[in-house]
Structure formats: C-alpha cells, structure tokens
Design a protein around this motif. Structure first.
Motif, PDB file in Angstrom:
ATOM      1  N   LEU A 140     -11.994   5.622   1.999  1.00 42.41           N
ATOM      2  CA  LEU A 140     -11.072   6.345   1.122  1.00 42.41           C
ATOM      3  C   LEU A 140     -11.729   7.536   0.438  1.00 42.41           C
ATOM      4  O   LEU A 140     -11.045   8.325  -0.217  1.00 42.41           O
ATOM      5  CB  LEU A 140     -10.495   5.392   0.071  1.00 42.41           C
ATOM      6  N   ALA A 141     -13.032   7.698   0.587  1.00 43.90           N
ATOM      7  CA  ALA A 141     -13.686   8.927   0.138  1.00 43.90           C
ATOM      8  C   ALA A 141     -13.299  10.099   1.019  1.00 43.90           C
ATOM      9  O   ALA A 141     -13.438  11.258   0.612  1.00 43.90           O
ATOM     10  CB  ALA A 141     -15.202   8.750   0.151  1.00 43.90           C
ATOM     11  N   TYR A 142     -12.821   9.817   2.220  1.00 42.20           N
ATOM     12  CA  TYR A 142     -12.546  10.841   3.217  1.00 42.20           C
ATOM     13  C   TYR A 142     -11.059  11.101   3.410  1.00 42.20           C
ATOM     14  O   TYR A 142     -10.654  12.238   3.665  1.00 42.20           O
ATOM     15  CB  TYR A 142     -13.207  10.443   4.533  1.00 42.20           C
ATOM     16  N   VAL A 143     -10.242  10.046   3.314  1.00 42.85           N
ATOM     17  CA  VAL A 143      -8.780  10.187   3.271  1.00 42.85           C
ATOM     18  C   VAL A 143      -8.298   9.194   2.219  1.00 42.85           C
ATOM     19  O   VAL A 143      -8.547   7.995   2.337  1.00 42.85           O
ATOM     20  CB  VAL A 143      -8.111   9.881   4.629  1.00 42.85           C
ATOM     21  N   PRO A 144      -7.602   9.647   1.166  1.00 41.50           N
ATOM     22  CA  PRO A 144      -7.300   8.772   0.035  1.00 41.50           C
ATOM     23  C   PRO A 144      -6.109   7.844   0.256  1.00 41.50           C
ATOM     24  O   PRO A 144      -5.218   8.124   1.056  1.00 41.50           O
ATOM     25  CB  PRO A 144      -7.002   9.759  -1.098  1.00 41.50           C
ATOM     26  N   LEU A 145      -6.128   6.761  -0.489  1.00 45.81           N
ATOM     27  CA  LEU A 145      -4.992   5.854  -0.615  1.00 45.81           C
ATOM     28  C   LEU A 145      -4.255   6.246  -1.891  1.00 45.81           C
ATOM     29  O   LEU A 145      -4.833   6.174  -2.988  1.00 45.81           O
ATOM     30  CB  LEU A 145      -5.487   4.410  -0.702  1.00 45.81           C
ATOM     31  N   ALA A 146      -3.012   6.660  -1.779  1.00 41.60           N
ATOM     32  CA  ALA A 146      -2.304   7.219  -2.921  1.00 41.60           C
ATOM     33  C   ALA A 146      -2.188   6.247  -4.088  1.00 41.60           C
ATOM     34  O   ALA A 146      -2.100   6.654  -5.249  1.00 41.60           O
ATOM     35  CB  ALA A 146      -0.912   7.678  -2.490  1.00 41.60           C
ATOM     36  N   GLU A 232     -10.437  14.344   9.337  1.00 38.81           N
ATOM     37  CA  GLU A 232     -10.292  15.790   9.133  1.00 38.81           C
ATOM     38  C   GLU A 232     -10.935  16.567  10.276  1.00 38.81           C
ATOM     39  O   GLU A 232     -10.332  17.510  10.805  1.00 38.81           O
ATOM     40  CB  GLU A 232     -10.899  16.195   7.791  1.00 38.81           C
ATOM     41  N   ALA A 233     -12.130  16.177  10.665  1.00 38.88           N
ATOM     42  CA  ALA A 233     -12.835  16.895  11.736  1.00 38.88           C
ATOM     43  C   ALA A 233     -12.078  16.822  13.052  1.00 38.88           C
ATOM     44  O   ALA A 233     -12.146  17.749  13.873  1.00 38.88           O
ATOM     45  CB  ALA A 233     -14.236  16.323  11.905  1.00 38.88           C
ATOM     46  N   GLU A 234     -11.346  15.723  13.251  1.00 35.31           N
ATOM     47  CA  GLU A 234     -10.632  15.527  14.505  1.00 35.31           C
ATOM     48  C   GLU A 234      -9.168  15.949  14.427  1.00 35.31           C
ATOM     49  O   GLU A 234      -8.397  15.695  15.353  1.00 35.31           O
ATOM     50  CB  GLU A 234     -10.741  14.055  14.925  1.00 35.31           C
ATOM     51  N   GLY A 235      -8.776  16.589  13.324  1.00 31.77           N
ATOM     52  CA  GLY A 235      -7.409  17.094  13.188  1.00 31.77           C
ATOM     53  C   GLY A 235      -6.353  16.027  12.958  1.00 31.77           C
ATOM     54  O   GLY A 235      -5.167  16.252  13.225  1.00 31.77           O
ATOM     55  N   ARG A 236      -6.762  14.874  12.438  1.00 34.35           N
ATOM     56  CA  ARG A 236      -5.830  13.767  12.236  1.00 34.35           C
ATOM     57  C   ARG A 236      -5.570  13.475  10.750  1.00 34.35           C
ATOM     58  O   ARG A 236      -4.967  12.462  10.419  1.00 34.35           O
ATOM     59  CB  ARG A 236      -6.389  12.494  12.890  1.00 34.35           C
ATOM     60  N   TYR A 237      -6.045  14.331   9.859  1.00 32.01           N
ATOM     61  CA  TYR A 237      -6.009  14.023   8.425  1.00 32.01           C
ATOM     62  C   TYR A 237      -4.594  13.718   7.937  1.00 32.01           C
ATOM     63  O   TYR A 237      -4.366  12.706   7.260  1.00 32.01           O
ATOM     64  CB  TYR A 237      -6.595  15.184   7.621  1.00 32.01           C
ATOM     65  N   ALA A 238      -3.632  14.563   8.245  1.00 29.61           N
ATOM     66  CA  ALA A 238      -2.268  14.371   7.748  1.00 29.61           C
ATOM     67  C   ALA A 238      -1.677  13.056   8.255  1.00 29.61           C
ATOM     68  O   ALA A 238      -0.978  12.350   7.514  1.00 29.61           O
ATOM     69  CB  ALA A 238      -1.384  15.544   8.148  1.00 29.61           C
ATOM     70  N   ASP A 239      -1.967  12.726   9.506  1.00 28.30           N
ATOM     71  CA  ASP A 239      -1.443  11.482  10.070  1.00 28.30           C
ATOM     72  C   ASP A 239      -2.049  10.267   9.374  1.00 28.30           C
ATOM     73  O   ASP A 239      -1.334   9.310   9.029  1.00 28.30           O
ATOM     74  CB  ASP A 239      -1.738  11.412  11.569  1.00 28.30           C
ATOM     75  N   VAL A 240      -3.354  10.282   9.147  1.00 26.56           N
ATOM     76  CA  VAL A 240      -4.013   9.151   8.492  1.00 26.56           C
ATOM     77  C   VAL A 240      -3.544   9.047   7.043  1.00 26.56           C
ATOM     78  O   VAL A 240      -3.283   7.940   6.547  1.00 26.56           O
ATOM     79  CB  VAL A 240      -5.542   9.293   8.577  1.00 26.56           C
ATOM     80  N   LEU A 241      -3.420  10.180   6.360  1.00 25.53           N
ATOM     81  CA  LEU A 241      -2.915  10.162   4.990  1.00 25.53           C
ATOM     82  C   LEU A 241      -1.513   9.563   4.937  1.00 25.53           C
ATOM     83  O   LEU A 241      -1.193   8.773   4.032  1.00 25.53           O
ATOM     84  CB  LEU A 241      -2.902  11.570   4.414  1.00 25.53           C
ATOM     85  N   GLY A 242      -0.694   9.881   5.909  1.00 26.69           N
ATOM     86  CA  GLY A 242       0.655   9.327   5.946  1.00 26.69           C
ATOM     87  C   GLY A 242       0.658   7.824   6.124  1.00 26.69           C
ATOM     88  O   GLY A 242       1.426   7.106   5.457  1.00 26.69           O
ATOM     89  N   LEU A 244      -1.813   5.716   5.310  1.00 29.85           N
ATOM     90  CA  LEU A 244      -2.330   5.114   4.077  1.00 29.85           C
ATOM     91  C   LEU A 244      -1.327   5.201   2.938  1.00 29.85           C
ATOM     92  O   LEU A 244      -1.237   4.288   2.110  1.00 29.85           O
ATOM     93  CB  LEU A 244      -3.637   5.802   3.675  1.00 29.85           C
ATOM     94  N   SER A 245      -0.566   6.275   2.892  1.00 33.20           N
ATOM     95  CA  SER A 245       0.394   6.452   1.811  1.00 33.20           C
ATOM     96  C   SER A 245       1.528   5.445   1.867  1.00 33.20           C
ATOM     97  O   SER A 245       2.219   5.203   0.869  1.00 33.20           O
ATOM     98  CB  SER A 245       0.959   7.875   1.824  1.00 33.20           C
ATOM     99  N   GLY A 246       1.719   4.824   3.041  1.00 36.44           N
ATOM    100  CA  GLY A 246       2.741   3.796   3.163  1.00 36.44           C
ATOM    101  C   GLY A 246       2.296   2.446   2.653  1.00 36.44           C
ATOM    102  O   GLY A 246       3.104   1.515   2.536  1.00 36.44           O
TER     103      GLY A 246
END
Length: 250
Positions: A140-146, A232-242, A244-246
């Motif tokens: 979660l340091a790299y993609v957060p849990l809302a 983020e490096a692999e261009g998947r940040y928005a998908d992973v954030l989505g 986790l946000s669920g």
C-alpha cells in the motif's frame, strides 16, 4: 543479510508477521529478541517460545526506546540487526472530524516509531563489523487502499526514508533492507480469514527463501506484492487502485 548467526531485535513482534519472522529467524540459528508494550504478552512469549528474548518497549515514547536500547546493549552486546516491525492499521473516514485521532496515532506509531528506533540504534550498529536495518512497508506504499489513507501515507514515507537511509549509509557496514508485505492473514484489519490476503506461513516461507537466495537484496518482494509494487511502472496503477478502492468500502 546473512541468514544465520545474527543477534536480531524486532520491536512489534508479539504477533502476526513480526512474531512469525522472529521464530523463523530463531530457527535459522539467530539470537532473537522481540519487543512490545505489554509485559504480560512478552512473558507469555518467553514462556512458550524457549530461547526468544524479550524487552519492554513503547515506540511512541522516546524515553522507552532509549531505555530498551541501553538494556539490550548490556544483555546482547553483539546485537547487529534491527527490524522495525511495529505498526498499526485502522480505517479512517476523512469526512468525520474524529478521523484526525486515527491519523495522529498512525503517524506516531508507523512513521515516528521507526525513525526513533533507527536514530537510537544506528550508532551501535555502525560499530559492528556487519549489521542490518530492515524497515517494513507495505504494498500500500505503492498503490493505496482508500479506507486507510494515513496508513498508506506512513508506509510510503517509510519507503522514501529507507531509500535515503541506504544512500547515506553507503560505504558503511550497515545494510538497509525494505520488507514489503502484501495483504497477509493476520489480525491487522481483521484479515486473518480474508480470501484476498496471503496466508501468513506462505508469506514467511517466501520471505526466508528470498533472504537466503539474495543476501544483498535491497527489497524483499514476494510474488504476491508485485501486483502493487510494480503497478505504476507497468501502466496498471489506475486498475489496481480501482480494485483496492472496492475493498472495505462503506
């Protein structure tokens, strides 16, 4: 980090990943001391886990950290490894004023705690012929849990702090490692039975294998956490954030 022959202090190792790692390191031939605030819990660990040392320490209290350091210097003069395991994770609704209490408590434990520990123990570690500091962050340091904004922020901060620490210690005999767990089946956020969390023993197995395979590693990344670590490096940040946000959505 060599896998055996160390004297290891792990504050925050009275349960979960911390205690599991303490036991694995002890089984590999290391002297291990766990630290925590609750004396009765430390006494039970000492009774149930022969050979594990204990020390009372409250990482929110600088005087307690200093006292623990001084006590350990007398009891374990060969101490050469610090693993800053202590941490808390609590949900926050940022629309509610009371969320500030959670935020301040989280920063005190998760960010100031490791910084204080490293500040207190680093002079002694620099005097050893070889030493290790291991910080503990999170996927979660790299993609957060809302649901846990301050937890995520503290883990991102510890990642950044660790990078700077490693650079500043270049040329010394102190190795700096960042352990990056994914969601793991522990009592943190009541994930002990979570289908989306990694079984604790599987996590520990993989961590020990990675430490043994690459003693010079700067990060310990089990396969399961790379989904977040490299998003983020692999261009998947928005998908992973989505995804986790669920989770934990109210």
């Amino acid at each position: 980090m060599k896998i055996t022959g160390n004297t290891v202090f792990i504050p925050g190792a009275t349960s979960g990943i911390g205690l599991g790692l303490a036991l694995r390191l002890q089984a590999k031939g290391n002297t291990v001391i766990v630290g925590g605030r609750r004396t009765e819990l430390l006494e039970r660990i000492a009774a149930e886990r022969p050979g594990i040392g204990t020390v009372t320490v409250d990482t929110t209290d600088p005087a307690s950290i200093t006292a623990a350091r001084d006590e350990l210097a007398g009891r374990y003069p060969a101490l050469d490894t610090l693993i800053t395991m202590a941490g808390i994770m609590e949900p926050e609704d940022l629309r509610v004023p009371a969320s500030l209490d959670v935020a301040e408590r989280t920063v005190e434990v998760n960010l100031l705690g490791p910084i204080r520990l490293i500040n207190a123990f680093l002079p002694g570690l620099l005097g050893r012929p070889a030493a290790t500091i291991m910080t503990v962050t999170s996927g979660l340091a790299y993609v957060p849990l809302a649901a846990t904004p301050t937890y995520n922020a503290t883990k991102a901060a510890i990642h950044s702090y660790t990078e700077s620490l490693r650079v500043q210690l270049t040329g010394s005999d102190v190795q700096v490692i960042e352990l990056v767990p994914p969601a793991t089946r522990t009592t943190l956020m009541n994930q002990q039975n979570s289908d989306v969390a990694m079984p604790l023993e599987d996590f520990l197995d993989e961590v020990m294998s990675l430490l043994e395979a690459d003693p010079e590693a700067e990060q310990i990344l089990v396969e399961r956490v790379k989904w977040q670590r490299n998003a983020e490096a692999e261009g998947r940040y928005a998908d992973v954030l989505g995804v986790l946000s669920g989770r934990y959505r109210s």
